[in-house]
Design an enzyme around this catalytic site. Structure first.
Site, short mmCIF file in Angstrom:
data_model
loop_
_atom_site.label_atom_id
_atom_site.label_comp_id
_atom_site.label_asym_id
_atom_site.label_seq_id
_atom_site.Cartn_x
_atom_site.Cartn_y
_atom_site.Cartn_z
N CYS A 173 37.72 43.49 35.16
CA CYS A 173 39.14 43.16 35.08
C CYS A 173 39.87 44.18 34.20
O CYS A 173 39.45 44.47 33.09
CB CYS A 173 39.34 41.75 34.52
SG CYS A 173 41.07 41.24 34.54
N CYS A 233 35.85 38.37 35.49
CA CYS A 233 35.26 39.53 36.17
C CYS A 233 35.06 40.65 35.15
O CYS A 233 35.98 40.98 34.40
CB CYS A 233 36.16 40.01 37.30
SG CYS A 233 36.47 38.73 38.55
N PHE A 293 57.38 42.53 38.82
CA PHE A 293 56.09 41.89 38.60
C PHE A 293 56.24 40.78 37.58
O PHE A 293 56.79 40.98 36.50
CB PHE A 293 55.06 42.91 38.10
CG PHE A 293 54.66 43.90 39.16
CD1 PHE A 293 53.52 43.70 39.92
CD2 PHE A 293 55.43 45.03 39.39
CE1 PHE A 293 53.16 44.60 40.91
CE2 PHE A 293 55.09 45.94 40.37
CZ PHE A 293 53.95 45.72 41.13
N GLU A 295 49.35 37.69 44.33
CA GLU A 295 48.01 38.27 44.30
C GLU A 295 47.08 37.24 43.67
O GLU A 295 47.30 36.81 42.54
CB GLU A 295 48.01 39.56 43.48
CG GLU A 295 48.89 40.63 44.09
CD GLU A 295 48.91 41.93 43.30
OE1 GLU A 295 48.31 41.99 42.20
OE2 GLU A 295 49.53 42.88 43.79
N THR A 313 43.26 43.98 33.46
CA THR A 313 44.54 43.48 32.95
C THR A 313 44.32 42.59 31.74
O THR A 313 43.40 41.78 31.70
CB THR A 313 45.30 42.68 34.03
OG1 THR A 313 44.47 41.65 34.54
CG2 THR A 313 45.76 43.57 35.15
N CYS A 361 43.25 33.00 33.58
CA CYS A 361 42.49 33.13 34.82
C CYS A 361 41.32 32.15 34.76
O CYS A 361 40.80 31.86 33.69
CB CYS A 361 41.98 34.55 35.01
SG CYS A 361 41.23 34.83 36.64
#
Length: 195
Positions: free
Chosen positions: A36, A33, A23, A92, A38, A29
């Site tokens: 979220c 949201c 990963f 993603e 993360t 970002c």
């Protein structure tokens, strides 16, 4: 590129669930949201070559570029370097910005229902559609988007509240049973308590 973290684990969601993967979490970002899960804001500047050097330390064929929102930084040259290292590149994305054509697999997870018009996807292709389902926003709203996407997943939203999560899980299961074009996607990395 500003990189939040690079780590080796199992893909926990969607089509490649259970597959070993490296990963590469990019920082930042363009959406906010409420759910979220993360922490992606911090990071260190790394060259593309330095990131590839970290990635090839792990034996997995699959590399998942995630964030935050990878499309803010992802370049064709970086994808090409990963390919040259023998890697399969999955991204993603919330879909609000274009991606390099060279990407092998696109997981589109639109957030328009949660953040409004700024979350409207602009991508013209994706391999899987992953809807974070809260039991309230109807996934049917994205069906025009889903017309040319072969794999459709509903993923129960993790609110951090076990009682609410149980309600959402039940609603997701029932919705999937009513609308069998969707498949249930569980965050198995959370179930297994791994990264």
């Amino acid at each position: 590129m500003k990189i939040n973290e690079i780590f080796y684990s199992l893909q926990g969601e969607g089509y490649h669930s259970g597959t070993p993967a490296v990963f590469v979490r990019m920082s930042g970002c363009n959406l906010r949201c409420a759910f979220c899960d993360t922490k992606h804001e911090t990071g260190v500047e790394m060259t593309e070559d330095a990131v590839v050097a970290e990635v090839i330390k792990y034996p997995a064929h699959l590399v998942v570029i995630t964030g935050g929102e990878p499309s803010l930084q992802l370049t064709s040259s970086f994808v090409d370097k990963l390919h040259a290292a023998g890697k399969y590149v999955a991204v993603e994305t919330n879909g609000t910005r274009p991606l390099p054509d060279e990407v092998d697999w696109i997981t589109l997870s639109p957030k328009e229902a949660y953040v409004g018009p700024q979350g409207k996807p602009v991508l013209n292709r994706a391999d899987e559609l992953k809807i974070v389902y809260d039991g309230v926003h109807d996934p049917q709203q994205v069906m025009p988007l889903a017309a040319n996407i072969p794999h459709l997943f509903l993923q129960p939203c993790d609110t951090g509240d076990p009682a609410r999560n149980a309600e959402i899980m039940q609603a997701t299961v029932e919705y999937t049973k009513r609308e069998p074009q969707w498949r249930l996607s569980l965050q198995i990395h959370k179930i297994l308590k791994i990264r």
